[in-house]
Design a protein around this motif. Structure first.
Motif, PDB file in Angstrom:
ATOM      1  N   SER A  75       0.815  -1.214   0.000  1.00 55.41           N
ATOM      2  CA  SER A  75       0.000   0.000   0.000  1.00 55.41           C
ATOM      3  C   SER A  75       0.853   1.271   0.000  1.00 55.41           C
ATOM      4  CB  SER A  75      -0.918   0.011   1.227  1.00 55.41           C
ATOM      5  OG  SER A  75      -0.139  -0.002   2.412  1.00 55.41           O
ATOM      6  N   TYR A  76       2.161   1.134  -0.007  1.00 54.66           N
ATOM      7  CA  TYR A  76       3.088   2.251   0.081  1.00 54.66           C
ATOM      8  C   TYR A  76       2.922   3.168  -1.123  1.00 54.66           C
ATOM      9  CZ  TYR A  76       7.655   4.491   0.852  1.00 54.66           C
ATOM     10  OH  TYR A  76       8.664   5.369   1.083  1.00 54.66           O
ATOM     11  N   HIS A  77       2.322   4.321  -0.916  1.00 54.28           N
ATOM     12  CA  HIS A  77       2.090   5.296  -1.987  1.00 54.28           C
ATOM     13  C   HIS A  77       1.380   4.652  -3.180  1.00 54.28           C
ATOM     14  CE1 HIS A  77       4.479   8.304   0.059  1.00 54.28           C
ATOM     15  NE2 HIS A  77       5.475   7.442   0.164  1.00 54.28           N
ATOM     16  N   ALA A  78       0.416   3.792  -2.907  1.00 53.15           N
ATOM     17  CA  ALA A  78      -0.232   3.001  -3.963  1.00 53.15           C
ATOM     18  C   ALA A  78      -0.845   3.868  -5.057  1.00 53.15           C
ATOM     19  CB  ALA A  78      -1.296   2.090  -3.350  1.00 53.15           C
ATOM     20  N   TRP A  79      -1.539   4.928  -4.686  1.00 46.49           N
ATOM     21  CA  TRP A  79      -2.177   5.747  -5.714  1.00 46.49           C
ATOM     22  C   TRP A  79      -1.143   6.387  -6.640  1.00 46.49           C
ATOM     23  CZ3 TRP A  79      -6.198   5.693  -8.384  1.00 46.49           C
ATOM     24  CH2 TRP A  79      -6.541   6.762  -9.192  1.00 46.49           C
ATOM     25  N   GLU A  80      -0.035   6.875  -6.104  1.00 47.87           N
ATOM     26  CA  GLU A  80       1.011   7.475  -6.932  1.00 47.87           C
ATOM     27  C   GLU A  80       1.604   6.434  -7.889  1.00 47.87           C
ATOM     28  OE1 GLU A  80       0.812   7.840  -3.653  1.00 47.87           O
ATOM     29  OE2 GLU A  80       0.892   9.973  -3.183  1.00 47.87           O
ATOM     30  N   GLN A  81       1.723   5.204  -7.431  1.00 45.39           N
ATOM     31  CA  GLN A  81       2.258   4.135  -8.277  1.00 45.39           C
ATOM     32  C   GLN A  81       1.313   3.871  -9.449  1.00 45.39           C
ATOM     33  OE1 GLN A  81       3.138   0.661  -5.926  1.00 45.39           O
ATOM     34  NE2 GLN A  81       4.006   1.901  -4.298  1.00 45.39           N
ATOM     35  N   VAL A  82       0.034   3.829  -9.181  1.00 49.49           N
ATOM     36  CA  VAL A  82      -0.948   3.604 -10.241  1.00 49.49           C
ATOM     37  C   VAL A  82      -0.909   4.751 -11.235  1.00 49.49           C
ATOM     38  CG1 VAL A  82      -3.428   3.455 -10.750  1.00 49.49           C
ATOM     39  CG2 VAL A  82      -2.454   2.163  -8.840  1.00 49.49           C
TER      40      VAL A  82
END
Length: 75
Positions: A61-68
């Motif tokens: 979940s580590y910075h998941a949105w930025e990764q996507v």
């Protein structure tokens, strides 16, 4: 890593197992942040992952949105 990529996984997170207590398995080897950020990340990108987040304390979940966002921007 190969098996995940063969299933079209685009985002990979690699973290270090950290022993939560003396009752759990000991750490066999500690990888340095440089090993994660260098070899592990580079290897994943070379395999075709769109984004690789790698480090000792990285979790899925580590910075998941930025990764996507980064992975989909490169499409």
């Amino acid at each position: 890593m190969r098996d995940l990529r063969a299933q079209d996984v685009d985002i990979l997170t690699i973290g270090q197992y950290l022993r939560p207590s003396t009752g759990h398995l000991p750490i066999a080897r500690y990888y340095t942040p440089d090993e994660f950020g260098g070899a592990c990340r580079r290897h994943g990108l070379e395999m075709g992952y769109r984004h690789v987040e790698a480090g000792p304390l990285v979790r899925s979940s580590y910075h998941a949105w930025e990764q996507v966002e980064r992975a989909t921007a490169s499409r």
